[in-house]
Design an enzyme around this catalytic site. Structure first.
Site, PDB file in Angstrom:
ATOM      1  CE  LYS A   1      -2.346  -0.960   3.804  1.00 49.18           C
ATOM      2  NZ  LYS A   1      -1.791  -2.266   4.218  1.00 49.18           N
TER       3      LYS A   1
ATOM      4  NE  ARG B   1      -4.603  -1.158  10.080  1.00 49.53           N
ATOM      5  CZ  ARG B   1      -3.578  -0.501   9.544  1.00 49.53           C
ATOM      6  NH1 ARG B   1      -3.681   0.763   9.276  1.00 49.53           N
ATOM      7  NH2 ARG B   1      -2.456  -1.137   9.277  1.00 49.53           N
TER       8      ARG B   1
ATOM      9  NE  ARG C   1       1.626  -4.637  11.082  1.00 41.25           N
ATOM     10  CZ  ARG C   1       2.719  -4.482  10.322  1.00 41.25           C
ATOM     11  NH1 ARG C   1       3.848  -5.081  10.649  1.00 41.25           N
ATOM     12  NH2 ARG C   1       2.684  -3.744   9.253  1.00 41.25           N
TER      13      ARG C   1
ATOM     14  NE  ARG D   1       5.754  -0.373   9.872  1.00 39.12           N
ATOM     15  CZ  ARG D   1       4.542  -0.390   9.329  1.00 39.12           C
ATOM     16  NH1 ARG D   1       4.359   0.154   8.132  1.00 39.12           N
ATOM     17  NH2 ARG D   1       3.532  -0.917   9.961  1.00 39.12           N
TER      18      ARG D   1
ATOM     19  NE  ARG E   1       6.984  -2.895   5.770  1.00 42.85           N
ATOM     20  CZ  ARG E   1       5.660  -2.744   5.789  1.00 42.85           C
ATOM     21  NH1 ARG E   1       5.008  -2.445   4.673  1.00 42.85           N
ATOM     22  NH2 ARG E   1       4.999  -2.936   6.906  1.00 42.85           N
TER      23      ARG E   1
HETATM   24  P1  AMP Z   1       0.385   0.779   8.985  1.00 41.90           P
HETATM   25  O1  AMP Z   1       1.588   1.629   8.780  1.00 41.90           O
HETATM   26  O2  AMP Z   1      -0.808   1.242   8.197  1.00 41.90           O
HETATM   27  O3  AMP Z   1       0.675  -0.692   8.815  1.00 41.90           O
HETATM   28  O4  AMP Z   1      -0.044   0.965  10.522  1.00 41.90           O
HETATM   29  C1  AMP Z   1       0.822   0.586  11.579  1.00 41.90           C
HETATM   30  C2  AMP Z   1       0.044   0.406  12.874  1.00 41.90           C
HETATM   31  O5  AMP Z   1      -0.582   1.636  13.250  1.00 41.90           O
HETATM   32  C3  AMP Z   1      -1.104  -0.600  12.825  1.00 41.90           C
HETATM   33  O6  AMP Z   1      -0.659  -1.933  13.010  1.00 41.90           O
HETATM   34  C4  AMP Z   1      -1.971  -0.109  13.982  1.00 41.90           C
HETATM   35  O7  AMP Z   1      -1.406  -0.461  15.231  1.00 41.90           O
HETATM   36  C5  AMP Z   1      -1.847   1.399  13.846  1.00 41.90           C
HETATM   37  N1  AMP Z   1      -2.896   1.951  12.944  1.00 41.90           N
HETATM   38  C6  AMP Z   1      -2.702   2.582  11.745  1.00 41.90           C
HETATM   39  N2  AMP Z   1      -3.872   2.963  11.210  1.00 41.90           N
HETATM   40  C7  AMP Z   1      -4.840   2.558  12.062  1.00 41.90           C
HETATM   41  C8  AMP Z   1      -6.271   2.624  12.068  1.00 41.90           C
HETATM   42  N3  AMP Z   1      -6.945   3.179  11.050  1.00 41.90           N
HETATM   43  N4  AMP Z   1      -6.934   2.094  13.124  1.00 41.90           N
HETATM   44  C9  AMP Z   1      -6.272   1.538  14.152  1.00 41.90           C
HETATM   45  N5  AMP Z   1      -4.936   1.413  14.218  1.00 41.90           N
HETATM   46  C10 AMP Z   1      -4.205   1.924  13.185  1.00 41.90           C
END
Ligand code: AMP
Length: 208
Positions: free
Chosen positions: A13, A88, A166, A155, A127
């Site tokens: 993404k 999400r 996740r 990360r 990654r």
């Molecule tokens: P990402 O970079 O999109 O993979 O997000 C990393 C982490 O941030 C996720 O695993 C969640 O812990 C948190 N996170 C990001 N966006 C959301 C969301 N819309 N709702 C809840 N947690 C989020």
């Protein structure tokens, strides 16, 4: 253009979003990036989010909805945006519909980047990110150039354990958004497996 990107962790993404926002000249609103910035800055939101993120769990809907409502109300988002990582959950999607309706605007499309589970763990654990440019690499599939390799970072939630959490959260809490947006006639499925350029071409075709 108002777009949403949905997909499991490691589906690509972030990589694809960077290309789309360049083409449509819209802001890339990544809630994950916003939360990581809050963690780094040590804000109250960052402190709350850090615990959930490290464990591969979602941050609460209330916090996320407030964050995104504020962000999409900013001037640069008036002409459109690409939401990456939000919504999400179904309550987040409901809140977004309400917020957009209050601004008298609507979504143009919701892209689902599809990658099967057995490819995800390898993609995630390999990654790395260049902290200076934000470019995303993979140690095997897309290694960083020699002058960047020394500074790439991983990360905190890109460990195998957090990745499995996740993925589980994606299937349980996020995948119900697929029928949600299908019902609104907005869903476009894109095969996320293959070279990044091929995936970009598929997205362009899907967007017409
Ligand atoms: P990402 O970079 O999109 O993979 O997000 C990393 C982490 O941030 C996720 O695993 C969640 O812990 C948190 N996170 C990001 N966006 C959301 C969301 N819309 N709702 C809840 N947690 C989020």
């Amino acid at each position: 253009m108002r777009l949403i990107f949905i997909g499991p962790p490691g589906a690509g993404k972030g990589t694809q979003a960077a290309r789309i926002v360049e083409r449509f000249e819209i802001p890339h609103i990544s809630t994950g990036d916003m939360l990581r910035a809050a963690v780094k800055a040590g804000t109250p939101l960052g402190k709350l989010a850090d615990i959930a993120m490290k464990a591969g769990q979602l941050v609460t809907d209330d916090l996320m909805i407030g964050l995104v409502q504020e962000r999409i109300g900013q001037d640069d988002a008036k002409k459109g945006f690409l939401l990456d990582g939000f919504p999400r959950t179904v309550p987040q999607a409901d809140a977004l519909q309400t917020a957009l309706a209050s601004h008298n605007v609507a979504l143009d499309a919701v892209l689902v980047l599809e990658v099967q589970d057995d490819l995800i763990v390898d993609r995630i654990t390999g990654r790395r990110t260049d902290p200076e440019t934000g470019a995303i690499y993979h140690m095997t599939f897309n290694p960083p150039p020699a002058d960047v390799a020394g500074r790439v970072t991983q990360r905190k939630d890109d460990t195998e354990e957090a990745c499995r959490a996740r993925l589980e959260s994606y299937h349980r809490q996020t995948s119900p958004l697929v029928p949600f947006y299908e019902g609104l006639g907005l869903l476009k499925r894109v095969d996320g497996v293959g070279k990044p350029d091929d995936v970009t071409a598929r997205i362009q075709t899907a967007l017409g």
